[in-house]
Design an enzyme around this catalytic site. Structure first.
Site, mmCIF file in Angstrom:
data_model
loop_
_atom_site.group_PDB
_atom_site.id
_atom_site.type_symbol
_atom_site.label_atom_id
_atom_site.label_comp_id
_atom_site.label_asym_id
_atom_site.label_seq_id
_atom_site.Cartn_x
_atom_site.Cartn_y
_atom_site.Cartn_z
ATOM 1 N N ASP A 32 12.358 -40.744 54.961
ATOM 2 C CA ASP A 32 12.946 -41.854 54.218
ATOM 3 C C ASP A 32 14.451 -41.874 54.481
ATOM 4 O OD1 ASP A 32 14.142 -43.378 51.896
ATOM 5 O OD2 ASP A 32 12.029 -43.491 51.307
ATOM 6 N N GLN A 94 7.964 -51.825 44.432
ATOM 7 C CA GLN A 94 7.753 -51.901 45.880
ATOM 8 C C GLN A 94 8.847 -52.750 46.517
ATOM 9 O OE1 GLN A 94 3.822 -53.238 46.959
ATOM 10 N NE2 GLN A 94 4.144 -52.815 49.125
ATOM 11 N N VAL A 96 9.251 -52.688 50.317
ATOM 12 C CA VAL A 96 8.721 -53.131 51.608
ATOM 13 C C VAL A 96 7.239 -53.426 51.392
ATOM 14 C CG1 VAL A 96 8.298 -52.523 54.022
ATOM 15 C CG2 VAL A 96 10.371 -51.700 52.875
ATOM 16 N N HIS A 100 2.616 -47.858 51.623
ATOM 17 C CA HIS A 100 3.069 -46.565 52.123
ATOM 18 C C HIS A 100 3.053 -45.576 50.973
ATOM 19 C CE1 HIS A 100 6.586 -48.858 50.800
ATOM 20 N NE2 HIS A 100 7.191 -47.708 50.533
ATOM 21 N N ILE A 101 2.917 -44.307 51.330
ATOM 22 C CA ILE A 101 2.910 -43.235 50.348
ATOM 23 C C ILE A 101 4.162 -42.403 50.526
ATOM 24 C CG2 ILE A 101 1.665 -41.213 49.477
ATOM 25 C CD1 ILE A 101 -0.888 -42.369 50.844
ATOM 26 N N HIS A 102 4.888 -42.218 49.431
ATOM 27 C CA HIS A 102 6.046 -41.335 49.428
ATOM 28 C C HIS A 102 5.560 -39.905 49.170
ATOM 29 C CE1 HIS A 102 9.244 -44.499 48.905
ATOM 30 N NE2 HIS A 102 8.179 -45.179 48.504
#
Length: 106
Positions: A32, A94, A96, A100-102
């Site tokens: 990130d 959210q 973007v 996706h998974i952080h």
């Protein structure tokens, strides 16, 4: 008119640089750019799905693949524990609109 590519689709297509940690046929994992922990990775499917609300039954294998990848990524980063976050929709934080998974760990 085709929809505009998301930031993550541009990274997947190598139009924008990123610090790639892992890549396979189903997903890409990057650091990130605004980390919230010592380790802050984003696990991004190559299939552009805007939000969890947009998942279809045929996406279960993709999502399972991403979930099974998380502990492998954590171990490769020498983490003995981690947390995950998935933001869904604008009111869910959210930014973007490509799921996706952080993965976060210290």
């Amino acid at each position: 008119m085709t929809p505009e590519k998301t930031l993550f689709s541009q990274i997947i297509d190598r139009e924008i640089p990123a610090d790639i940690v892992h890549e396979d046929e189903k997903c890409i994992v990057i650091h990130d750019i605004n980390p919230k922990a010592r380790v802050h990775l984003l696990v991004i499917p190559k299939k552009p799905i805007p939000t969890l609300f947009d998942l279809a039954p045929e996406d279960k294998d993709l999502m399972g693949h991403m979930m099974l990848l998380l502990p492998q990524l954590a171990q490769a980063q020498s983490l003995d524990g981690f947390k995950t976050q998935i933001h869904t929709g604008e009111s869910g934080g959210q930014e973007v609109f490509h799921i996706h998974i952080h993965l976060l760990g210290n």
